[in-house]
Write an enzyme that holds these catalytic residues in place. Structure first.
Site, PDB file in Angstrom:
ATOM      1  N   LEU A  10     -18.535  -9.557   0.391  1.00 43.30           N
ATOM      2  CA  LEU A  10     -18.186 -10.245   1.694  1.00 43.30           C
ATOM      3  C   LEU A  10     -16.923 -10.994   1.702  1.00 43.30           C
ATOM      4  CD1 LEU A  10     -21.682 -11.201   2.854  1.00 43.30           C
ATOM      5  CD2 LEU A  10     -20.472  -9.262   3.522  1.00 43.30           C
ATOM      6  N   ALA A  76     -11.441  -4.446  -7.823  1.00 45.25           N
ATOM      7  CA  ALA A  76     -11.199  -3.295  -8.748  1.00 45.25           C
ATOM      8  C   ALA A  76     -11.649  -3.575 -10.302  1.00 45.25           C
ATOM      9  CB  ALA A  76      -9.931  -2.380  -8.510  1.00 45.25           C
ATOM     10  N   SER A 128      -7.331   1.809   3.851  1.00 46.05           N
ATOM     11  CA  SER A 128      -5.960   1.080   4.215  1.00 46.05           C
ATOM     12  C   SER A 128      -6.328   0.804   5.407  1.00 46.05           C
ATOM     13  CB  SER A 128      -5.104   2.286   4.009  1.00 46.05           C
ATOM     14  OG  SER A 128      -3.746   1.635   4.507  1.00 46.05           O
ATOM     15  N   GLY A 129      -5.678  -0.412   5.669  1.00 43.29           N
ATOM     16  CA  GLY A 129      -5.340  -1.224   7.018  1.00 43.29           C
ATOM     17  C   GLY A 129      -5.443  -2.860   6.905  1.00 43.29           C
ATOM     18  N   LYS A 183      -5.218   7.616  -2.119  1.00 40.37           N
ATOM     19  CA  LYS A 183      -5.036   6.396  -1.763  1.00 40.37           C
ATOM     20  C   LYS A 183      -4.002   5.648  -2.713  1.00 40.37           C
ATOM     21  CE  LYS A 183      -5.969   2.298   0.061  1.00 40.37           C
ATOM     22  NZ  LYS A 183      -5.405   1.254  -0.667  1.00 40.37           N
ATOM     23  N   GLU A 190       3.704   3.202   0.593  1.00 36.84           N
ATOM     24  CA  GLU A 190       3.743   1.956   0.905  1.00 36.84           C
ATOM     25  C   GLU A 190       4.878   1.132   0.383  1.00 36.84           C
ATOM     26  OE1 GLU A 190       0.838  -1.615   0.688  1.00 36.84           O
ATOM     27  OE2 GLU A 190      -0.085  -0.144   1.600  1.00 36.84           O
ATOM     28  N   ARG A 460      22.243  18.862 -25.642  1.00 34.63           N
ATOM     29  CA  ARG A 460      20.904  18.896 -26.397  1.00 34.63           C
ATOM     30  C   ARG A 460      21.244  20.375 -27.445  1.00 34.63           C
ATOM     31  NH1 ARG A 460      16.551  20.713 -23.964  1.00 34.63           N
ATOM     32  NH2 ARG A 460      15.210  19.268 -25.185  1.00 34.63           N
TER      33      ARG A 460
END
Length: 485
Positions: A10, A76, A128-129, A183, A190, A460
């Site tokens: 909460l 997390a 998200s938000g 995500k 983002e 190379r």
């Protein structure tokens, strides 16, 4: 057993999502590891008769209808693992646990396997938000087993934001850790786009644009068209919050003074992060998908955190005195608009390309246009550009790159992008890593030939006999080089 769904945790996100779900008519059980916080939440929201709080996990579980459905909204990592373990002790066969944290998609796959072995069902679902989104309707990114999604989607779709066409910003992204993968790349995009807006403000500041004029310019960009076919081209949540950042005055509540000064000028130049951007770049490099803008956004945050080193270096290296002239023209502002626009499109192109490559490598089964459509409302990325991007992939799922969908805008304005970046580098000390890397991405990924790659391919072969390919003949070749050591 009267509650339709449970919310564990909460803090800001959990409390707001619980209220959102309750507003949609569901009976919601809530649990927090500290009973005092649950009591306060219930007292603060006493008008809700469909919110029920419980002191123990056992009581919480007993209140849920079968199959039980619980959404985890805790930090997390270890807190999430401990919460899952606690639910495992009280849940039964076929009950559903949904982790909404910013988890690595590979970890979500392991969690699903472990829980399914115990007879439980698991869904990894990013959100998200932020606080406002959780309360009013966020975007959700579920992934895992389709049957699990079918048994929880009534709650999730009801609580989600709705796009302009009425579609819920929640769609099953695919198997395993697909939702958490989406995500992760949402967050990586983002990072890049927030950094671009930060660089735009820095450029305006380097030009000597006064704060009120800066607000005026950025506000006007919300309704500025991007060519003939795109009204409100850069209209987005991230532009909105950038305007608010530039406008905000300092205050006692922000730890300062109510003296009318701009908060931005008193803010430490250090950017925190939580890992999803870094994970995304690491995964991209692992599958050979180039993401320079996403990588530079992560590096920009890391360099910002090295403030003590930066200040010490600046004391020893005084070669970069700022220029004395800060004049700018309307043409410069127009160039900067297009640099921001094309830089953002390039960042999205990298983000979506990574999702396509990882989808193929991991077998997620991502429906890219459906996934992009969920970004259109409720989430941090929401903005006008997501609509034509969705339509581009719906029209042609095999589009080689998102860049192709904006070919007219790139062709007409790439010269502006190059001009303003060149002028910034020449005339100021502005740090613009993502604008630079996005420009280079567009230029490189539309190149018919990369001469520097030809040189390095042969280099190379000189020192390691690694071989090279030819333009005129199939196969791998080695040249006979002279001894140089």
């Amino acid at each position: 057993m009267t509650c339709d769904v449970g919310v564990v945790g909460l803090a800001v996100m959990g409390s707001n999502l619980a209220l959102n779900i309750a507003d949609k008519g569901f009976e919601v059980a809530v649990f927090n590891r500290t009973w005092a916080k649950t009591q306060k939440f219930l007292a603060d929201n006493a008008s809700y008769k469909n919110l029920k709080g419980f002191e123990t996990m056992k009581e919480f579980s007993a209140a849920l209808k079968k199959p039980r459905r619980a959404l985890i909204l805790v930090m997390a990592g270890k807190p999430t693992d401990e919460t899952i373990a606690g639910l495992c002790d009280v849940f039964e066969k076929d009950d559903i646990i949904v982790d909404t944290g910013n988890a690595h998609f590979r970890d979500q796959g392991k969690r699903a396997e472990a829980l399914e072995a115990k007879g439980l069902r698991f869904l990894g679902m990013g959100i998200s938000g932020g606080e406002e989104g959780a309360r009013k309707g966020p975007a959700f990114f579920p992934g895992g087993t389709l049957s699990v999604w079918n048994d929880i989607k009534d709650v999730v779709e009801a609580a989600s934001a709705k796009a302009i066409d009425g579609r819920p910003c929640a769609v099953m992204n695919g198997k395993g850790g697909a939702g958490s993968c989406v995500k992760m790349y949402h967050n990586a995009g983002e990072y890049a786009i927030l950094q671009i807006w930060g660089e735009v403000v820095a450029v305006l500041k380097s030009w000597g644009v006064p704060q009120p004029k800066m607000v005026e310019i950025l506000t006007s960009w919300k309704t500025k068209s991007g060519g003939a076919s795109h009204p409100n081209f850069l209209s987005s949540y991230m532009l909105d919050i950038t305007v608010e950042v530039v406008k905000m005055k300092d205050s006692v509540g922000a730890g300062g003074k109510d003296d009318g000064e701009v908060l931005l000028e008193r803010t430490m130049d250090k950017i925190g992060s939580k890992g999803t951007g870094l994970w995304s770049v690491q995964e991209a490099l692992g599958v050979g998908c180039p993401v320079p803008s996403l990588a530079e956004a992560v590096l920009a945050r890391q360099m910002s955190m090295q403030r003590d080193e930066r200040l010490a270096n600046a004391d020893r290296i005084a070669a970069f005195a700022p220029p004395t002239s800060t004049a700018y023209t309307d043409e410069d502002v127009e160039d900067l608009f297009w640099a921001a626009a094309l830089g953002i499109i390039a960042s999205y192109a990298q983000m979506f390309q990574c999702l396509r490559v990882l989808d193929k490598a991991e077998g997620f089964g991502i429906n890219l246009p459906a996934t992009i459509a969920t970004f259109r409302a409720g989430c941090i990325l929401q903005g006008y550009l997501l609509q034509p991007m969705t339509e581009a992939f719906e029209k042609d799922p095999d589009l080689t790159s998102l860049l192709v969908a904006f070919a007219p805008e790139i062709q007409a304005n790439f010269g502006r992008y190059k001009r303003v970046v060149g002028n910034i580098c020449k005339e100021s000390n502005c740090c613009i890593p993502v604008l630079l890397s996005s420009l280079n991405y567009i230029q490189t990924m539309t190149a018919t030939s990369i001469p520097s790659a030809q040189v390095t391919a042969l280099q190379r072969d000189v020192f390691g006999r690694h071989g090279f390919k030819r333009l005129d003949t199939e196969g791998d070749f080695n040249a006979q080089w002279p001894e140089l050591q």
